[in-house]
Design an enzyme around this catalytic site. Sequence first.
Site, short mmCIF file in Angstrom:
data_model
loop_
_atom_site.label_atom_id
_atom_site.label_comp_id
_atom_site.label_asym_id
_atom_site.label_seq_id
_atom_site.Cartn_x
_atom_site.Cartn_y
_atom_site.Cartn_z
N LEU A 36 0.81 -1.23 0.00
CA LEU A 36 0.00 0.00 0.00
C LEU A 36 0.85 1.28 0.00
O LEU A 36 0.36 2.33 0.37
CB LEU A 36 -1.00 0.01 1.18
CG LEU A 36 -2.05 -1.11 1.15
CD1 LEU A 36 -3.03 -0.96 2.32
CD2 LEU A 36 -2.83 -1.13 -0.17
N TYR A 144 14.66 2.88 -13.91
CA TYR A 144 13.44 2.08 -13.90
C TYR A 144 13.55 0.95 -14.91
O TYR A 144 13.36 -0.24 -14.57
CB TYR A 144 12.24 2.98 -14.23
CG TYR A 144 11.00 2.20 -14.57
CD1 TYR A 144 10.33 1.50 -13.58
CD2 TYR A 144 10.54 2.12 -15.88
CE1 TYR A 144 9.20 0.74 -13.90
CE2 TYR A 144 9.42 1.38 -16.20
CZ TYR A 144 8.76 0.69 -15.21
OH TYR A 144 7.66 -0.06 -15.52
N1 UFG Z 1 4.25 13.82 -20.27
C1 UFG Z 1 4.03 15.18 -20.37
N2 UFG Z 1 3.38 15.79 -19.34
C2 UFG Z 1 2.96 15.11 -18.22
C3 UFG Z 1 3.20 13.72 -18.15
C4 UFG Z 1 3.86 13.11 -19.19
O1 UFG Z 1 4.40 15.82 -21.33
O2 UFG Z 1 2.37 15.73 -17.31
C5 UFG Z 1 4.91 13.15 -21.40
C6 UFG Z 1 6.19 12.44 -21.01
O3 UFG Z 1 7.28 13.32 -21.06
C7 UFG Z 1 6.23 11.32 -22.04
C8 UFG Z 1 4.76 10.99 -22.29
O4 UFG Z 1 4.03 12.13 -21.85
O5 UFG Z 1 6.75 11.80 -23.22
C9 UFG Z 1 4.26 9.78 -21.53
O6 UFG Z 1 4.66 9.92 -20.17
P1 UFG Z 1 4.06 9.03 -19.01
O7 UFG Z 1 4.66 9.51 -17.72
O8 UFG Z 1 2.58 8.97 -19.09
O9 UFG Z 1 4.58 7.58 -19.34
P2 UFG Z 1 6.07 7.06 -19.62
O10 UFG Z 1 6.17 6.82 -21.10
O11 UFG Z 1 7.11 7.90 -19.01
O12 UFG Z 1 6.12 5.70 -18.80
C10 UFG Z 1 5.12 4.73 -18.92
C11 UFG Z 1 5.09 3.93 -17.64
C12 UFG Z 1 6.30 3.11 -17.50
C13 UFG Z 1 6.57 2.33 -18.76
C14 UFG Z 1 6.59 3.22 -19.95
C15 UFG Z 1 6.79 2.42 -21.19
O13 UFG Z 1 4.98 4.78 -16.51
O14 UFG Z 1 6.10 2.25 -16.43
O15 UFG Z 1 5.37 3.92 -20.01
O16 UFG Z 1 6.69 3.24 -22.32
F1 UFG Z 1 7.74 1.72 -18.69
#
Ligand code: UFG
Length: 323
Positions: A36, A144
Amino acid sequence: MKSKIVLVTGGAGYIGSHMVRALSGAGYRVVVFDNLSTGHRQLVPRGVPFHKGDIRNPKALAAVFAAYKIDAVVHFAGLIAVGESVVQPLSYYDNNVAGSLRLLEAGVAAKVKCFVFSSTAAVYGPSRTPRFSENAVLAPGNPYGASKLMLERIIADTALSTGLRFMLLRYFNASGASADGSTGEWHEPETHLIPNILRAVRNDTPIKVFGDDYPTKDGTCIRDYIHVEDLCAGHLAALKALEAGSSSGVFNLGTGRGHSVLDVIRAVEAVTGKKVTVSVKPRRPGDAACLVADPTRARKVLGWKACRGLTEIVRSAWAWELS
Ligand code: UFG
């Protein structure tokens, strides 16, 4: 026939709580183990046995394996934020690697037969090709992804010496919420794109876009957004394949379609009918420009394919956000 018992670590978390429902719906008995730290007890359905514990605690694990004759483990518990992992690498290696080692030890001691592991597209390195197959170069750009890749190797090595069979599932971007509205994405703080855009819409604040100078069609990062219920269907297919005697394997779980951050913003505008204000910020450390799955292997070997698209993802996430 007696139902098989599946231990879901991280079953109170976002993907885990959807998986608990998918397994129960498929006739499995499910036991949830979760500390949790980021999960929520309320997301575990009533009637599903819940054990509060940390995968780094061998005693807590031994107690669960002693209490049930567990046939399979579906392992989600871990830290998941790419950006945070760059700032706190040791936490990521401690939770994701050391914790998973303890879980494997306990599972092997209890003679668990099948292990399904939540890996990630973040294990892949930069590529010139638009889509990643499972044979793409493995070169994680952040702790990660590195922690998940280490585990993939550790699981494969463990299997060689113990007879454990496994499925390593490399997820692309899990998103959306359950169709029945009973669970959805709930992280505190929220770092993921879709819930952040939806909150920006609700609060009438700008969404921060991390970088608009990537070598992509509109300068923003491209990801393969996969509906969490499709993702869980992929886990079920993988588990059933193991139970049917299939050999261990590694599979991408994605749709094969990429969407830029600006595409996602437009999809949110279409679903909500509201205008999104964008505030461009510097690139977020650890982000890859483009991560899109080649999901061919999962289709051919597991008979699995994602069926929901970006609009359905955003629609379900919006319903969850408003609930
Ligand atoms: N992003 C923004 N603004 C935000 C949040 C994200 O511009 O407020 C962008 C990030 O920079 C990235 C994209 O949106 O380019 C996606 O970001 P996320 O944080 O939604 O997801 P990630 O791609 O970083 O990571 C996710 C999961 C991981 C996994 C990965 C695989 O969190 O566990 O996808 O692609 F490994």
